[in-house]
Design an enzyme around this catalytic site. Structure first.
Site, PDB file in Angstrom:
ATOM      1  NE  ARG A  81     -15.767  92.324  44.747  1.00  0.00           N
ATOM      2  CZ  ARG A  81     -15.170  93.138  45.613  1.00  0.00           C
ATOM      3  NH1 ARG A  81     -14.897  92.715  46.837  1.00  0.00           N
ATOM      4  NH2 ARG A  81     -14.839  94.365  45.258  1.00  0.00           N
ATOM      5  CB  ALA A  85     -19.383  91.364  47.602  1.00  0.00           C
ATOM      6  CB  ILE A 133     -20.651  88.943  38.398  1.00  0.00           C
ATOM      7  CG1 ILE A 133     -21.404  88.093  37.377  1.00  0.00           C
ATOM      8  CG2 ILE A 133     -19.499  88.118  38.958  1.00  0.00           C
ATOM      9  CD1 ILE A 133     -22.101  88.850  36.301  1.00  0.00           C
ATOM     10  CG  ASP A 134     -17.583  93.297  41.910  1.00  0.00           C
ATOM     11  OD1 ASP A 134     -16.928  92.373  42.415  1.00  0.00           O
ATOM     12  OD2 ASP A 134     -17.135  94.443  41.755  1.00  0.00           O
ATOM     13  CG  ASP A 135     -23.343  94.444  44.400  1.00  0.00           C
ATOM     14  OD1 ASP A 135     -23.553  94.877  45.535  1.00  0.00           O
ATOM     15  OD2 ASP A 135     -22.977  95.152  43.450  1.00  0.00           O
TER      16      ASP A 135
END
Length: 738
Positions: free
Chosen positions: A533, A464, A459-461
């Site tokens: 994020r 981003a 999810i983070d990548d």
């Protein structure tokens, strides 16, 4: 209110370096360079880490501050210096741009390299002398003055890390009479000897007969057969644990015994000098709390399995082993990788060999080639990266560069378009993915941070990456690329309103009570940093969708479907986003600490978590439903950030804050944490704020132009501390472990 999971930091605290790094300094002395994060800090937005990423975070903060500093006469000299620093950092970013993307070295402590030496010796019973010399150079360069090796630079020695380094050096031929091993031996014995090893170190040592397999908790292969909907199954484990555990089921079944340089021995005396009592070699079987009913049940179950011989004679054992092998082969990438990280690559190859595969068989050869791609050699020696993060490095760098002023012409630079195209090509569109076990009906569209890891996008990548595209071209808000990514992100939201890194509802925290888990890192629950994020991504997209549709210059390149972008489609996506954010914000409200901070699992720690949450909440501070609470939360968070600013103008925080929360925000200033703090403060305050001015001054003053390989027009930052955490390598240890 404590809304985060408190697990000890993991041993792979990563730093990134350019492959052109010619420095002779050690990570212990601060050879990590900051580009992306610091760039972003000088302009404004969160980042992870690389020789690339730290500079970018600082650069971005500079730009956010210089935009407002221009209104203050007294700040003009600092503004000019910040712009110069920004230009140099941008030049450095282009210096290390290669093959349409960025990718720096991911450097951990020595355990992953030590375990690679064990792996090579298992396979070949030999280490090439030239290669061994390079490994020795690297390992000794990381040794502390007291003879130990720590889980991160500037941290006390850790007995398990030190024991692994000692064995690795013995395997590659180093004499016990050497002063380095004498000092290491003295430290290990003073710390309690090998009786104090963590569980994963025991497994490696058991493979060489250094400890008995009976000292390892039972791992019955039948675990693979437990249905996914049960409270305990392989899919209840975090992705990084799951990809390790399945091959370990095979290894634990076979209980292999491999030779050391002194030969093959069931009770090998090769490291007897590290035991306080080598005659008995006592190994306490775990430290489960007898007052904890869950831990007590797991301990009783483990003892029962041990009494039954680990079910090795069970009629289901053959079928279970075949299922494990099938799972391992299914999860191997076409390029040979497993999960994009080294530990399951080592374990997967060993498991297949134990099940009858040969070194020349294709899965083994592909796996060996994949591992070799993770090696890194330079004038500091040879080591193995635990993982690599080209997607992460690239999307954060793209966004940071795009936040530079128009006068630098970055948005028009064709290299940005190349990097975006490279990123688009790496979006996941295939049928793979363990996330499908619990979320089979959501669209595919995520990104992983590695080159080859189709099974585990995160999810983070993905958030981003979406932010990088939206920042470059707002019209991509209506692209298929962004739409699919966002639908996947929203589909992975947990019931508590937050997001984890890789999995959905991976929150069976009682699994951390099993005797096998002495590192408390088996689950992947919601965390404030990832959630922050994610709502930043969703908030930016929401704002763009509420504007009139624009034509994107590169629409077809990013997969714009015909007819997309109409009002009905926008309204539908907006509804999905608003619903997700309406669930996420209460999660962040609940998880804010009494100090005003948020916990950060994926980087250190409260400075990082607080920054990411503030960057996300800024898109909702005028929301009629949440505005008062968000504004109050943000004010408390910024107040805390200002309170913990160091006297030199920077910010710092050590890994010790995971074990001792009162250390939050305490530590020597680092470029990354300074950039994060500035990004958080800038969501509330302007560039004329005194804390902001002091922080920017610190970044400007600490920029180092000696890091550039060019003609002097580029510069970056040196990072002397490990400031991110990486639970992808299961060599995790506790800070200050007993």
């Amino acid at each position: 209110m404590l809304g985060a999971i408190r697990e000890p930091p993991i041993d792979v605290q990563i730093a990134l370096h350019s492959r052109d790094d010619n420095q002779t300094g050690l990570v212990l002395r601060g050879t990590r360079r900051t580009v992306d994060r610091v760039l972003k800090g000088l302009c404004s937005s969160p980042c992870f880490f690389c020789s690339v990423s730290l500079t970018m975070a600082t650069l971005t903060t500079t730009m956010a501050t210089t935009a407002t500093m221009a209104t203050t006469e007294a700040s003009k000299p600092l503004e000019a210096q910040a712009r110069t620093a920004l230009t140099k950092a941008t030049n450095y970013a282009w210096e290390i741009f290669s093959n349409r993307h960025w990718c720096g070295e991911l450097e951990s402590n020595v355990t992953v390299t030590c375990e690679h030496i064990f792996f090579l010796y298992v396979l070949y019973q030999h280490i090439d002398p030239g290669e061994g010399s390079q490994y020795r150079q690297w390992l000794l360069s990381q040794q502390n003055s007291d003879g130990s090796w720590g889980i991160a630079p500037n941290y006390p020695g850790d007995i398990s890390t030190s024991a692994e380094a000692y064995l690795a050096l013995r395997i590659i031929g180093m004499s016990t009479d050497s002063p380095e091993l004498y000092r290491a031996r003295t430290f290990i014995r003073a710390a309690g000897g090998l009786s104090k090893m963590r569980m994963f170190t025991r497994i490696f040592f058991a493979e060489f007969g250094l400890v008995p397999w009976t000292a390892i908790p039972q791992l019955p292969a039948e675990f693979i057969l437990v249905p996914a909907h049960f409270p305990i199954s392989i899919y209840r484990l975090a992705s990084w644990a799951r990809s390790n555990v399945v091959p370990l089921l095979i290894i634990a079944h076979h209980r292999p015994l491999y030779p050391l340089p002194n030969g093959l021995h069931k009770q090998n005396p090769f490291l007897d000098e590290l035991w306080l009592d080598p005659a008995t070699k006592p190994l306490p079987y775990g430290s489960s709390d007898p007052t904890d009913p869950v831990a007590f049940v797991f301990t009783i179950l483990d003892k029962a399995l041990s009494y039954l011989g680990g079910l090795r004679r069970s009629p289901t054992r053959g079928y279970a082993r075949r299922r494990c092998v099938q799972w391992i082969l299914q999860h191997q990438e076409k390029a040979g990788d497993w999960a994009g990280i080294i530990p399951p690559m080592h374990a997967g190859i060993k498991a297949l060999l134990l099940e009858g595969y040969k070194l020349h068989d294709e899965p083994i050869q592909l796996g060996l080639a994949a591992i070799e791609r993770f090696t890194w050699a330079d004038n500091r020696g040879k080591r193995l990266q635990c993982c690599i993060s080209p997607v992460w490095d690239t999307v954060l760098m793209i966004r940071a560069l795009q936040d530079t002023p128009a006068s630098l012409g970055i948005k028009l630079d064709p290299r940005i378009a190349d990097a975006l195209a490279w990123t688009a090509e790496n979006q996941h569109r295939g049928p793979e993915g363990d996330w499908r076990v619990y979320k089979p009906n959501i669209p595919v569209g995520g990104w992983a941070f590695e080159y080859h890891n189709t099974w585990y996008p995160d999810i983070d990548d993905t958030a981003a990456a979406v932010l990088a595209f939206l920042t470059h071209d707002p019209a991509t808000a209506r692209s298929r690329l962004v739409r699919d990514a966002v639908l996947w992100i929203v589909g992975m939201q947990n019931a508590d309103g937050g997001w984890a890194a890789f999995d959905h509802e991976n929150n069976q925290l009682f699994l951390n009570k099993i005797p096998f888990s002495d590192m408390e890192s088996l689950c992947d629950p919601s965390t404030p940093d990832v959630t922050g994020r994610t709502i930043e991504c969703l908030g930016m997209l929401r704002d763009l969708l509420m504007r009139p549709a624009e034509n994107a210059e590169n629409g077809e390149k990013y997969g714009y479907p015909d007819g997309e972008g109409d009002a009905a489609a926008d309204a539908h996506l907006l509804q999905i986003i608003n619903t997700a954010c309406a669930r996420a914000i209460p999660y962040l409200i609940r998880s804010q600490e009494a100090t005003g901070t948020w916990y950060g699992r994926w980087a250190v720690n409260y400075v990082y978590g607080t920054c990411l949450v503030l960057c996300g909440l800024q898109y909702f501070k005028h929301d009629p439903k949440f505005a008062p609470e968000i504004q109050a939360m943000a004010a408390r968070a910024v107040k805390w950030l200002k309170q913990v600013q160091n006297s030199d103008g920077g910010w710092g925080e050590s890994l010790l804050s995971y074990r001792e929360p009162w250390r939050a925000g305490c530590g020597p200033s680092t470029p990354s944490q300074t950039a994060w703090a500035l990004m958080g403060i800038l969501t509330v305050c302007g560039g004329e704020d005194r804390s902001v001015q002091r922080g920017v001054r610190h970044l400007v003053d600490t920029q180092d132009d000696t890091l550039s390989q060019g003609d002097g027009g580029a510069a970056a930052w040196t990072e002397r501390e490990f400031t991110i955490r990486e639970p992808l390598h299961e060599a995790s240890q506790r800070i200050g472990s007993d």
